[in-house]
Design an enzyme around this catalytic site. Structure first.
Site, PDB file in Angstrom:
ATOM      1  N   TYR A 103       0.852  -1.185   0.000  1.00  0.00           N
ATOM      2  CA  TYR A 103       0.000   0.000   0.000  1.00  0.00           C
ATOM      3  C   TYR A 103       0.887   1.234   0.000  1.00  0.00           C
ATOM      4  CZ  TYR A 103      -3.420   3.473   1.683  1.00  0.00           C
ATOM      5  OH  TYR A 103      -4.221   4.576   1.831  1.00  0.00           O
ATOM      6  N   ASP A 144       9.410   2.995  -0.431  1.00  0.00           N
ATOM      7  CA  ASP A 144       8.364   3.608   0.388  1.00  0.00           C
ATOM      8  C   ASP A 144       8.572   3.153   1.827  1.00  0.00           C
ATOM      9  OD1 ASP A 144       6.165   4.579   1.649  1.00  0.00           O
ATOM     10  OD2 ASP A 144       4.678   3.595   0.370  1.00  0.00           O
ATOM     11  N   LYS A 195       4.492   8.870   8.936  1.00  0.00           N
ATOM     12  CA  LYS A 195       4.300   8.245  10.244  1.00  0.00           C
ATOM     13  C   LYS A 195       5.323   8.735  11.289  1.00  0.00           C
ATOM     14  CE  LYS A 195       1.328   4.795   8.374  1.00  0.00           C
ATOM     15  NZ  LYS A 195       1.346   4.055   7.131  1.00  0.00           N
TER      16      LYS A 195
HETATM   17  C1  LIG Z   1       0.621   4.578   5.795  1.00  0.00           C
HETATM   18  C2  LIG Z   1       1.330   4.362   4.530  1.00  0.00           C
HETATM   19  C3  LIG Z   1       1.182   5.226   3.437  1.00  0.00           C
HETATM   20  C4  LIG Z   1       0.166   6.337   3.412  1.00  0.00           C
HETATM   21  O1  LIG Z   1       0.423   7.310   4.374  1.00  0.00           O
HETATM   22  P1  LIG Z   1      -0.780   8.290   4.809  1.00  0.00           P
HETATM   23  O2  LIG Z   1      -0.119   9.254   5.724  1.00  0.00           O
HETATM   24  O3  LIG Z   1      -1.810   7.412   5.464  1.00  0.00           O
HETATM   25  O4  LIG Z   1      -1.303   8.924   3.573  1.00  0.00           O
HETATM   26  C5  LIG Z   1       1.987   5.033   2.334  1.00  0.00           C
HETATM   27  N1  LIG Z   1       2.877   4.035   2.292  1.00  0.00           N
HETATM   28  C6  LIG Z   1       3.034   3.176   3.314  1.00  0.00           C
HETATM   29  C7  LIG Z   1       4.059   2.087   3.208  1.00  0.00           C
HETATM   30  C8  LIG Z   1       2.252   3.295   4.459  1.00  0.00           C
HETATM   31  O5  LIG Z   1       2.392   2.408   5.449  1.00  0.00           O
END
Ligand SMILES: *Cc1c(COP(=O)(O)O)cnc(C)c1O
Length: 439
Positions: free
Chosen positions: A151, A246, A274
């Protein structure tokens, strides 16, 4: 501390949920919070401190969720609270630059050598979306490769489900994503270099970038196979495509420098979120200097944000990241030891109860998959017994242990988790596996 064996009273949470449903689809502002995958009404949270959440009815829970990752130092960590309070008195936002942005950037660069220049945004979604726009502009190519079960936020082109074969372009994973957009995303199985080789062969000169979670969290926790990340790095370099790591979830979590540090690999672009915001909304995308200078105002790729680099968010990020940097030698071994004790203790209870379980863990990030088989990609994760996970989740919640409300989400812990929380969690799991067995 004592754990109730029967369902906790959550009448106030139920009333709050009913009210929320008048205003928000499903009563929530982010879908997984509705607990649809595990059933039951989601508790509303009133406050949290350290490892513990308190809900609207006064029930307390050990938090293995940490606001989906950011709270690596525990809730209401005093240096973070003080930093936010101090900065808030000088006004929350100016729409102009502050020195704090470079203060946090300097720390990000020190932790992630792959990042020479960066831009702050307000979410992980914005970070990955912008990184992809930049990758397309820099390469003059349009196709993006992602992996099934990874994701990367909810931008159109990244909401693409599993494709069935390397030559098959993805289909939309969400209504409202045009086929024309989805067709530019290839979804391949994770941990399979030959699938990536084949994709480059079928689409020569068309693939702009590969984006991946270098440790997967969003299909549940899945580690990269030995050599997988290095293999992707070599393939992208050979093919003139960019590698986008990511690390929104894994950054500062699996190691101070994320999965890139842990596995010793480089990337062209890195996205963070995060933890880097310490619980406030922050995202980062960054990479090699020449690449980042393709962004406006220096270059032709437009990207902007009214609240980007927001002073409160920078303050919370600096307080969190600086603590992690200064205490890395204690923090990461401690997170490793506590996570190992909790996860293996719970897995041992499953074995005692005869519940088949596969534990995947990388540092303070893990998933107990309700399957006897190894989980190395999304297809294998999807074979888990989600009904059994639901029974486990509900029983744990009733006993005061808050786990992510889906089999396909990683769990986390913080430096505030200690032996008392570990023992209580294992004891609760022993009961929960009886509920799983009872069906
Ligand atoms: C949480 C997450 C996102 C999206 O971040 P948001 O702040 O919720 O938009 C993208 N990539 C990864 C790997 C994530 O865990």
């Amino acid at each position: 501390m004592s754990f109730q064996k029967t369902a906790r009273v959550r009448t106030r949470s139920q009333a709050l949920q009913q009210r929320a449903e008048r205003f928000f689809p499903g009563g929530v502002n982010s879908p997984v919070r509705a607990f649809r995958a595990v059933g039951g009404a989601p508790p509303f949270i009133e406050s949290a401190e350290g490892a513990w959440l308190t809900d609207a009815d006064g029930n307390r829970y050990i938090d293995y969720f940490g606001s989906w990752g950011p709270m690596i130092l525990g809730h209401a960590f005093p240096p973070v609270v003080e930093a936010i309070e101090r900065v808030a008195r000088r006004s929350a936002s100016f729409g102009a630059s502050t020195g704090a942005e470079a203060d946090l950037a300097e720390r990000v660069v020190a932790c992630f050598p792959a990042i020479e220049k960066m831009r702050f945004v307000s979410s992980g979604t914005e970070a990955t979306m912008s990184a992809i726009r930049l990758a397309r502009a820099a390469t003059g190519r349009n196709v993006i490769v992602k992996f099934e079960g990874c994701y990367h936020g909810h931008a159109d082109g990244l909401l693409v489900k599993a494709g069935s074969g390397v030559a098959t372009f993805g289909i939309p994973g969400s209504a409202g994503v045009p086929d024309e957009v989805a067709h530019l995303t290839l979804a391949l199985p994770y941990n399979d270099l030959s699938a990536v080789e084949a994709a480059f062969a079928v689409h020569p000169g068309a693939i702009a970038a590969i984006i991946l979670e270098p440790v997967v969290g969003n299909a549940g926790c899945i580690a990269p196979a030995p050599g997988y990340l290095a293999g992707l790095r070599a393939l992208t370099a050979r093919e003139g495509a960019l590698l986008i790591a990511d690390e929104v979830m894994s950054g500062f979590r699996v190691a101070l420098g994320g999965a890139l540090e842990l596995y010793g690999v480089d990337a062209d672009l890195v996205t963070l979120g995060k933890i880097v915001g310490g619980g406030l909304p922050v995202g980062v995308f960054g990479g090699k200097r020449a690449l980042m200078d393709v962004l406006a105002p220096l270059g032709p790729v437009y990207q902007a944000g009214t609240l980007s680099g927001n002073p409160l968010a920078m303050a919370a990020g600096i307080a969190t990241v600086s603590y992690l940097q200064e205490h890395a030698d204690e923090v990461y071994p401690q997170l490793e030891a506590t996570s190992k004790a909790v996860t293996e203790g719970v897995a041992a209870e499953a074995a005692k109860a005869g519940v088949p379980l596969t534990l995947n863990r990388v540092g303070a990030m893990w998933t107990w998959f309700f399957t006897p088989h190894p989980v190395t990609n999304y297809e294998e994760a999807a074979k888990s017994d989600t009904a059994a996970f639901g029974r486990f989740h509900r029983s744990m919640l009733d006993q005061g242990v808050w786990l992510p409300p889906s089999q396909f989400e990683a769990a986390f812990l913080s430096t505030a988790h200690g032996q008392a929380e570990t023992a209580a969690t294992i004891a609760a799991a022993s009961e929960a596996f009886k509920a799983v067995k009872a069906g």
